[in-house]
Design an enzyme around this catalytic site. Structure first.
Site, PDB file in Angstrom:
ATOM      1  N   HIS A  12       3.660  -2.629   3.126  1.00 46.58           N
ATOM      2  CA  HIS A  12       3.773  -1.246   2.644  1.00 46.58           C
ATOM      3  C   HIS A  12       5.108  -1.048   1.939  1.00 46.58           C
ATOM      4  CE1 HIS A  12       0.796  -1.001   5.896  1.00 46.58           C
ATOM      5  NE2 HIS A  12       0.282   0.024   5.234  1.00 46.58           N
ATOM      6  N   HIS A  50      -5.513   9.419  -0.053  1.00 48.37           N
ATOM      7  CA  HIS A  50      -5.633   8.600   1.149  1.00 48.37           C
ATOM      8  C   HIS A  50      -6.617   9.135   2.202  1.00 48.37           C
ATOM      9  CE1 HIS A  50      -4.186   5.750   4.260  1.00 48.37           C
ATOM     10  NE2 HIS A  50      -3.657   5.080   3.230  1.00 48.37           N
ATOM     11  N   HIS A  64      -5.763   3.012  -4.515  1.00 50.58           N
ATOM     12  CA  HIS A  64      -5.809   3.229  -3.062  1.00 50.58           C
ATOM     13  C   HIS A  64      -6.216   4.676  -2.776  1.00 50.58           C
ATOM     14  CE1 HIS A  64      -5.138   1.869   0.941  1.00 50.58           C
ATOM     15  NE2 HIS A  64      -4.062   2.597   1.182  1.00 50.58           N
ATOM     16  N   ASP A 122       0.816  -1.213   0.000  1.00 51.50           N
ATOM     17  CA  ASP A 122       0.000   0.000   0.000  1.00 51.50           C
ATOM     18  C   ASP A 122       0.851   1.266   0.000  1.00 51.50           C
ATOM     19  OD1 ASP A 122      -2.105  -1.701   0.131  1.00 51.50           O
ATOM     20  OD2 ASP A 122      -2.969  -0.880   1.981  1.00 51.50           O
ATOM     21  N   ASP A 123       0.222   2.347  -0.474  1.00 50.67           N
ATOM     22  CA  ASP A 123       0.666   3.744  -0.301  1.00 50.67           C
ATOM     23  C   ASP A 123       1.766   4.189  -1.245  1.00 50.67           C
ATOM     24  OD1 ASP A 123      -1.140   3.734   1.764  1.00 50.67           O
ATOM     25  OD2 ASP A 123       0.384   3.531   3.336  1.00 50.67           O
TER      26      ASP A 123
END
Length: 729
Positions: free
Chosen positions: A251, A154, A150, A99-100
């Protein structure tokens, strides 16, 4: 670099009465430039989550509206049809998800480890990071990994409207399209965990996401690598029990991910030996690829978006460098002005200081005048009151308002009028020099008044035979209005502190047209006043420097000039000044390679003038641009503190300049407002001058409308004029 001028001339009347006014190109271009600059900064703030970011997280809520088959089901939730479905990962298969990202430091290392161990994964990217690092997204797709959305920056979608959700999805898809040329049907909500944690706030979002064509992917194992618990702990939390299939949350961005990389490098071969396969999601589910190629207009829109984001980042980087440069130049200039002005004041005010024997011989004062009917009487009467022997020559440059007749009707002694057809100020001054009787020649403007002591103070430096020209102390006479007060601050702080500094450095760039004096021989050796530029005063000063003469500053030779009283007139004047200064710099560019004593101006003066009068002011708007940006998007407190810090430095310099010039400090109350409004006008004027210079545009002389509001100093008319040192009746 083409720089041209044109002399004033009659303008053809508009045909057909009133004409539709258009914004001149040289006014429109600076405006468009500033708008584009702000747009680039806003885009940069947008993709760096400084604008429209929402960092709120919804608290836990009840879950009675979430279907049991979802809460008890797998990590893949498909709500695209009439009935929601929950999918699990087959045993022996692991779907690593990150993620991210993408992150410029850690994503390449994660990809390297995956490639090393022949493993695939799913990267849930944010639109902000995908826009900034499109090459990494492209690499993910090329190496067989899947990419999911995603959101753009955020936010917790359970706190957002449907329009905001649509915006987050579309913007992230746009970034993905521009980076890799594909769309994806995979989505992971920010702050999500396992299906069992779905509640009444997140479930409606999941349903809506399905209506938009996306499959929601949560996880069955959370490595919690963001906590940096250690490599072994990350492996333990990521490893499924009893050979079960899993979607593992990890991540590749958001901080230091070296433990994640090390855990992957150890976990992948170990679990592969136990029979696990590391696939992307659709491989693990034996489903069609989540990616679909994008072509046509949508592809080009994505590429254009990525290009603009990359450009905004690069431009912002350049702007930051420019801000550092202008900050250094501004501070360096302030320090130099303060230190060298103190040196100058100490030098000329010390007991017994003199340039040499007192200069008492008569001098010629030239007053070029073009339509100065409202001012000329005050000007001439102030000169007649001089306590130094002078002759006064008024050169009427083709005036149509009776300027010459007004002077002649005064019947004052030692005042002559010379008439000529309109040929411009340089020609008028040269005509005056040709008619002058004396070897020291004082030049002034027709809208300026002298104090009784001005001429005497102005000519004393000529006791030094090396001095070829002297700059006087020009002051604003009509400072009772706000725009006049701002110019008064500028004259006292900027111009006169500068002249003190340049005097010490022996590279004075400009003898002001309002009050200056020249040795006749110095003028003759450089060919007199030139009309090559619109700043004939700067041009002649540079020429005298290059001929080897000294140019100095006489602080007590005060002259009071009528400054523009409207924004339009101020614009016209400063536009001419800025453009003319650029012309003079360009004309005397070879001074950089001059040798001998005359080369000092080229080595010191010309670079200083270029930096402090052209480059630094052009970059100075960056301070205000970043001020606005910081006020709106933060950090607001630090931004305000920094601005007041710069203002305090300027106020200190201004106060010191006012004390040196023995001026009241009251006008400095308007200094903050001057910084907010007045400086912006000067920035745009300078930018317009740059555009005119670079495009080779022609700029005409523009006559300012005078009101004659500057009066002779009190008591000046009561003092009898002197000729050859004797009073004249």
């Amino acid at each position: 670099m083409a720089i041209r001028t044109s002399r004033p001339g009659p303008q053809a009347p508009a045909r057909g009465g009133s004409r539709r006014r258009r914004v001149p190109l040289r006014l429109l271009v600076p405006l468009l430039f500033l708008i584009a600059l702000m747009a680039m900064l806003l885009l940069r703030g947008y993709v760096h989550s400084e604008i429209l970011a929402d960092h709120r997280i919804s608290p836990e809520a009840a879950a009675d509206k979430v279907p049991d088959e979802i809460k008890d089901g797998g990590p893949v939730i498909d709500t695209r049809g009439d009935k929601p479905q929950s999918l699990t990962i087959p045993d022996g298969r692991m779907v690593l998800t990150f993620d991210d990202g993408p992150d410029p430091e850690w994503t390449p290392k994660v990809l390297d480890v995956l490639k090393k161990h022949d493993a695939h994964a799913v990267f849930f990217v944010t639109g902000t990071m995908a826009s900034r690092y499109p090459d990494l997204v492209e690499r993910m797709v090329e190496e067989g990994h899947e990419v999911g959305l995603h959101t753009f920056n955020h936010p917790d979608l359970s706190l957002q409207s449907k329009d905001r959700i649509d915006w987050e999805l579309s913007q992230t898809q746009l970034a993905l399209t521009g980076a890799a040329g594909v769309r994806t049907s995979l989505f992971r909500p920010p702050y999500s965990s396992q299906a069992a944690a779905m509640d009444n706030k997140s479930w409606p979002v999941t349903e809506y996401i399905g209506d938009r064509g996306y499959i929601t992917v949560v996880n069955t194992a959370d490595s919690e690598d963001w906590r940096k618990p250690g490599v072994l702990e990350i492996i333990r939390r990521s490893t499924p029990k009893d050979g079960k299939g899993a979607v593992v949350l990890m991540h590749d961005s958001g901080g230091d991910r070296h433990q994640t990389v090390q855990a992957l490098d150890r976990m992948l071969p170990d679990l592969k030996e136990k029979g696990y396969e590391f696939d992307n999601l659709t491989e693990a589910l034996d489903a069609p690829s989540a990616h679909s190629p994008v072509t046509g207009v949508e592809l080009w829109k994505g590429k254009a978006w990525v290009f603009l984001v990359q450009a905004s980042d690069k431009i912002t980087g350049v702007l930051v460098v420019g801000l550092a440069i202008v900050g250094f130049l501004v501070i360096a200039r302030f320090v130099m002005m303060l230190v060298l002005s103190a040196v100058h004041a100490r030098k000329v005010r010390r007991r017994g200081f003199a340039w040499g024997p007192p200069v008492t011989e008569p001098v010629s004062v030239l007053v070029p005048a073009y339509n100065e009917a409202k001012c000329i009487e005050n000007t001439v009467r102030s000169l007649v009151a001089s306590d130094h022997p002078i002759e006064i020559i008024v050169i009427d440059d083709g005036s149509t308002d009776g300027t010459a007749r007004i002077v002649e009707s005064l019947g004052l002694p030692n005042v002559r009028v010379v008439r000529q057809l309109n040929a411009g100020k340089p020609a008028a001054l040269n005509r005056g020099v040709a008619n002058a009787r004396y070897d020291i020649i004082v030049m002034m403007d027709g809208d300026t008044v002298f104090e009784p002591t001005t001429v005497r103070e102005l000519v004393q430096p000529f006791a030094d035979p090396r001095v070829g020209a002297v700059a006087g102390n020009a002051k604003v006479g009509n400072k009772d209005k706000l725009i006049g007060a701002w110019q008064h601050i500028e004259y006292v702080m900027g111009f006169n502190l500068d002249r003190r500094m340049y005097d010490v450095l022996q590279c004075m760039p400009t003898i002001p047209g309002a009050v200056g004096a020249f040795r006749r021989s110095a003028l003759e050796r450089v060919g007199g006043m030139s009309d090559d530029t619109l700043a004939e005063d700067t041009d002649i000063t540079m020429a005298i420097h290059r001929d080897g003469w000294k140019v100095v500053y006489a602080e007590n030779a005060r002259a009071w000039t009528e400054a523009p009283e409207t924004v339009q007139q101020l614009w016209s004047q400063r536009y001419r000044w800025s453009y003319g200064t650029m012309q003079a710099i360009w004309k005397h560019r070879r001074a950089l390679v001059d040798r001998g004593p005359s080369g000092r101006f080229g080595r010191v003066g010309l670079p200083f003038v270029s930096l402090f009068m052209v480059v630094a002011p052009l970059l100075a708007p960056l301070i205000d641009v970043f001020l606005i940006y910081g006020l709106v998007f933060g950090p607001t407190g630090k931004t305000i503190l920094a601005w007041f810090g710069v203002l305090a430095i300027q106020a200190a310099c201004a106060a010191y300049a006012f004390v040196l010039d023995r001026e009241k400090l009251t006008p400095l109350l308007s200094l903050p407002l001057q910084q907010i409004l007045y400086r912006q006008l000067m920035y745009v004027v300078l930018l317009q001058s740059w555009i005119t210079a670079l495009t080779g545009g022609r700029l005409r002389w523009q006559k300012l409308r005078r009101k004659g509001g500057v009066q002779a100093p009190p008591g000046a008319a009561a003092q009898p004029p002197l000729v050859d040192g004797r009073p004249v009746a």
